[in-house]
Design an enzyme around this catalytic site. Sequence first.
Site, PDB file in Angstrom:
ATOM      1  N   GLY A  91       0.820  -1.203   0.044  1.00 40.15           N
ATOM      2  CA  GLY A  91      -0.287   0.025  -0.032  1.00 40.15           C
ATOM      3  C   GLY A  91       0.657   1.009   0.190  1.00 40.15           C
ATOM      4  O   GLY A  91       2.019   1.377   0.067  1.00 40.15           O
ATOM      5  N   GLY A  92       0.163   2.547   0.123  1.00 43.99           N
ATOM      6  CA  GLY A  92       0.665   3.756   0.693  1.00 43.99           C
ATOM      7  C   GLY A  92       2.044   3.329   1.267  1.00 43.99           C
ATOM      8  O   GLY A  92       2.704   4.299   1.515  1.00 43.99           O
ATOM      9  N   VAL A  96       2.211  -4.881   4.106  1.00 37.67           N
ATOM     10  CA  VAL A  96       1.128  -5.755   4.760  1.00 37.67           C
ATOM     11  C   VAL A  96       1.725  -7.045   4.259  1.00 37.67           C
ATOM     12  O   VAL A  96       1.028  -7.663   3.867  1.00 37.67           O
ATOM     13  CB  VAL A  96       0.141  -4.870   4.318  1.00 37.67           C
ATOM     14  CG1 VAL A  96      -0.978  -5.527   4.822  1.00 37.67           C
ATOM     15  CG2 VAL A  96      -0.514  -4.028   3.744  1.00 37.67           C
ATOM     16  N   ASP A 205      -8.522   8.548   2.188  1.00 43.73           N
ATOM     17  CA  ASP A 205      -7.329   7.495   0.347  1.00 43.73           C
ATOM     18  C   ASP A 205      -8.825   6.334   0.412  1.00 43.73           C
ATOM     19  O   ASP A 205      -8.590   5.535   0.156  1.00 43.73           O
ATOM     20  CB  ASP A 205      -6.574   6.830   0.571  1.00 43.73           C
ATOM     21  CG  ASP A 205      -5.915   6.685  -0.564  1.00 43.73           C
ATOM     22  OD1 ASP A 205      -6.533   7.112  -1.685  1.00 43.73           O
ATOM     23  OD2 ASP A 205      -4.515   6.199  -0.567  1.00 43.73           O
TER      24      ASP A 205
END
Lengths: 485, 178
Positions: A91-92, A96, A205
């Site tokens: 992810g940003g 993960v 987001d």
Amino acid sequence: MTPANWQRVRDLFERVLEEQPADLDAWLAREAGDSPDVRDEVRSLVDHHSRAGRFLMEAPAERFASLLDDEPLAAGHVIGPYTIVRELGRGGMGRVYLATDSRLGRSVALKAVAPRLTGDPANRERLRREARAAAGLSHPGICTVYALEEYEGDLFIAAEYVDGQTLRQELLSAPRPAPAEILRTARDVAAALASAHARGIVHRDLKPENVMRTGDGRVKILDFGLARADAPDDDPRAIRVTQAGMMVGTPGYMAPEQLSGERGDARADVFAYGVLIYELACGAHPFASSTALGVAARILHSDATPIDALCPALPAPLAAVVDRCLRKSPAERFGSAAEIATALAENRPSPDRAAVDWWRAHQGIIIALYFLASLFAWMIKEGAGSLAVAVFGVVGVAATIGGILRGHLLFTEQVNARGLVAERRRMERATLLVDAVIAVALVVDSALLSTRRPLEAVLIASLGVGIVLAKLVLERSTSAAAFDR
Amino acid sequence: MGSGHDPSHDADELAKAVYQELHRVAASYMRRERQGQTLQATALVHEAYLRLAESDPVWTDRQHFVGIAARSMRQILVERARARGAQKRWGGMNRVTLSETLVGAAHEDAMLPALDEALSRLEQIDPEQARLVELRYFVGYTNEETADALGLSPATVKRRWALARAWLFRELSGAAAG
């Protein structure tokens, strides 16, 4: 070095490269005898030029991937109480992982915050604060944050492991869901978002990648308050360029004000929500363009492709909600997701567009039949007795009233869909009465005509019977299909 | 829609041009990358775009834009290198390894912050040199592309690039001596 001297150094250096003098010292003495500074500088630069090898000859391409990327953790790697099982995605904020928490024996989603985001102490503190705020959220529609962990200087966020598909995956694979299904998802996402907005937490987001659907069909929003934690919050217009390493997936879900560099509030989430539901309903982006930057430009400057053009089956109230979410000016959108949830709840049950068209056609045809009935009654009264004149009067008055009532319903459906249920209830007995009166009058006319013109008499009687049947049978089903689902 | 001149059209066109340019720039980075790295190229493009949007949303022309994009690329890469502790590794190198490193173009990410600082010093002497380095090195433009972006002839770019390299090389190898 003065600008004039630098100019000379530059020119002489370039000439040395071109002329390649065999004896550099002699050449320099001739060309720049007056200035030892210039001479020394040129000699030094030419010397370094000859020794520079491949220096800077390759753009940092090979380093590029490693600069953007953080090395993944291998399965079995232990971080505090967590054991890495496998990588779930990126992810940003970093990678993960699916991990096991040995203390409780449960699976968690462990987010390794990229070092580039944690290097700066202020940034680190902000991440801690945002994680704390996100951990305070408890809603079945929001992925729960369990803990913020720090091991050997690295930050990790442990969160609920949600097994399922993201809405992005669903968009890519599954066929378009039915309107009722879209409405259910829209309500669930709005409710979850609303619970966060109520606590002053903004997602920033929201996008299909950040909403999961679990095996049992419920939705869960991921990354609350964290996805854009790298944006400074003390100064709303602070340029993010100063922040080390900001990475955003796609500008396609950013509200116009965010694209213009503002941080955005709950209404930015409302915008992203509008894009998300639009995409879910139509399978296309409201500001679709051949390039991502074109999308950003359309978000900033042009209107969304009208949703009813792409997706006419979508319930009108939901289409209206999406439309309002996508307004350019935050002030014109819903103030928060709670308002969306309210708007979607009020419009229950939601009309089906195709069925509403049938209902409209039905009302229009009945109005036309009223006119036809009046016309027949007028023709019959010519050369007939006073009873036929009276029948014409009755039909004329009833048809006028009926036409007005049905016209009123059509008008209400157009301008005040919400009030239609009450209006239909109010008009129900009146329209039934009107239709019955016209039917009886037509039957009377038919009786008057039966001896002279039996064929026309039968047609007129059947028109009357038809109007009553339309009222009792057809209108019930068109109304039910359109409004009572 | 429907009217002959849609004001959003111009913005769309400009955005499209800018995006394609960015993608081209990113592609020049990714040329030697293994497959499956396009995601990162796209991420870099988005990141550069957002920086551009924030710094100066009105680009007067393509050259102006390319200049700003190059500056963004430099910032992004240098920041990344800093965040990964490039300075520490850089400071740990002795003079011999350093020269070899510079000449051999290895471990360049460790060098990036120092290069960035040297480039800032060069900029004070000759701003055009700094622009040229940003395009030629950080963006990965060829001499011809750089010449086009700066409005110079390719031959001039070639000579100036040699000068900039010599100057920066001296700066960086000298810095390690102290």
